[in-house]
Write a protein that holds these residues in place. Sequence first.
Motif, short mmCIF file in Angstrom:
data_model
loop_
_atom_site.label_atom_id
_atom_site.label_comp_id
_atom_site.label_asym_id
_atom_site.label_seq_id
_atom_site.Cartn_x
_atom_site.Cartn_y
_atom_site.Cartn_z
N GLU A 30 7.81 126.94 111.99
CA GLU A 30 8.03 127.66 113.25
C GLU A 30 6.68 128.11 113.79
OE1 GLU A 30 11.47 130.69 112.42
OE2 GLU A 30 10.48 130.16 110.53
N GLY A 72 10.59 133.82 113.67
CA GLY A 72 11.44 134.79 114.35
C GLY A 72 12.16 135.72 113.40
N VAL A 120 9.01 138.05 113.60
CA VAL A 120 8.20 137.70 114.79
C VAL A 120 6.72 137.68 114.37
CG1 VAL A 120 7.78 138.11 117.23
CG2 VAL A 120 9.94 138.83 116.22
N GLN A 133 13.92 129.08 118.38
CA GLN A 133 13.83 130.43 118.95
C GLN A 133 12.67 130.57 119.94
OE1 GLN A 133 13.67 135.06 117.32
NE2 GLN A 133 14.60 133.47 116.10
N THR A 134 11.60 129.81 119.74
CA THR A 134 10.39 129.99 120.53
C THR A 134 10.35 129.12 121.78
OG1 THR A 134 9.30 128.34 119.11
CG2 THR A 134 8.97 130.66 118.57
N THR A 177 7.97 132.01 125.06
CA THR A 177 6.68 132.56 124.66
C THR A 177 5.61 132.43 125.74
OG1 THR A 177 5.95 130.49 123.63
CG2 THR A 177 7.19 132.05 122.24
N GLY A 215 3.63 138.88 118.60
CA GLY A 215 4.45 137.86 119.21
C GLY A 215 3.79 137.32 120.46
N LEU A 257 9.06 137.15 123.28
CA LEU A 257 9.49 137.22 121.88
C LEU A 257 8.51 138.13 121.17
CD1 LEU A 257 11.34 136.36 119.56
CD2 LEU A 257 9.84 134.39 119.20
N ARG A 288 12.72 143.77 116.87
CA ARG A 288 12.56 142.54 117.64
C ARG A 288 13.12 142.71 119.04
NH1 ARG A 288 14.96 136.92 115.42
NH2 ARG A 288 16.67 138.34 114.95
N ALA A 333 13.87 140.18 122.33
CA ALA A 333 13.95 138.81 122.87
C ALA A 333 14.85 138.84 124.08
CB ALA A 333 14.46 137.84 121.81
#
Length: 402
Positions: free
Chosen positions: A191, A195, A199, A227-228, A233, A334, A338, A371, A373
């Motif tokens: 990743e 996440g 993060v 997730q990214t 991002t 992050g 995110l 977190r 998001a």
Amino acid sequence: MTAQAPHTEELLGRYERSLLGVFGRPQLVLDHGDGAWVWDVDGRRYLDLVGGLAVSALGHNHPALVTAVSKQAGQLVHVSNFFTSVPQVELAERILGITGAPEGSAVFFCNSGAEAIEGAVKLARRTGRTGIIAAEGAFHGRTTGALALTHKQAFREPFEPLMPGVVHLPWGDVAALEQAVGPDTSAVVLEPIQGEGGVVPADPEYLRAARRLTAEAGALLVVDEIQTGIGRTGSWFACQQAGVVPDAMTLAKGLGGGVPIGALVTFGPEVTALLAAGQHGTTFGGNPLSCAAGLAVLDTIESEGLIAHARAAGEHLERRVRDLGDPRVTGIRGAGLLRAVTLAGEWSAAVTAHGRDAGLILNPVASDAIRLAPPLVVTTDQLDLFVDALPGLLDAATEEGP
């Protein structure tokens, strides 16, 4: 007399009597949303700073997504993969365009991030090698193949033995990669920002080293952008910020804006050729409804400038958090939208609970980290509501003690 609509406690009781308890008791029973706001069945309003765990890219009830899904539902919802549809072809073409994939690349549609990872595992196995390298702190899903790549022992242990051949290396450790990647390695799966791991961004040099080492060893580099990806991002995909072009990429979450969809993208004809006709499949993957949703999401992100907005809004949030000067807040990490706000103590669960009482939906991704998001449409004024409330939430959390 009109029957009274059910309320939170009644519905949670019914939930516990009818649904498998793998998620525990839900925190809320949500009824409807608009933009970055959601309302529960009792009429209370909350600022959604979690976005369905980075899924609701356009927020709630966005007219472009509602229109696209409604139109497609009235036209054609599903066909088997004996056939295709215009939305499926068009979405695949759009994904190849925004990934910058070379000629000969391809897309496989599925229904979730875990399914995309399962496809990547099969792709890796088709190299004729069995070794897969993942990272400590990684989360790639909970199906058995994806779970083998996920690091957290509490998730893995009840279901072991899992798929053999997977090793987890220290996150960000280039030397460990150099020692581990070799002739038995089929793939390195990473990743760009962990996440569920809190993060935690990868150093660009780490990703570039993984690209170099896998290329030298004839192994695949699989980048998990579940997730990214999709603008979260501040670029279409986080790996693009490191200048890394992988051999395969997994997508899901924000791609459908809330409609279930996942994708495995193969880069170049040699990787694409690893999976031939009949070697992988899915019943629902790439259905017209989910692909129409995906097209609406990508179109809207472009037309509303949401990638640049995610970058600018994330920078605004970072400045505001740092400017608090609160010693209980140790930092923010992050990229884009995110983020994790890190704390000096294990207060994140309490902060999240008090935040919910104050109308803020947060996620305690680690005991000392919160977190965020939110939907990509969140405004800086809405982010300021969280920052302004944070000192008071910390007051309430720290008064409770550890």
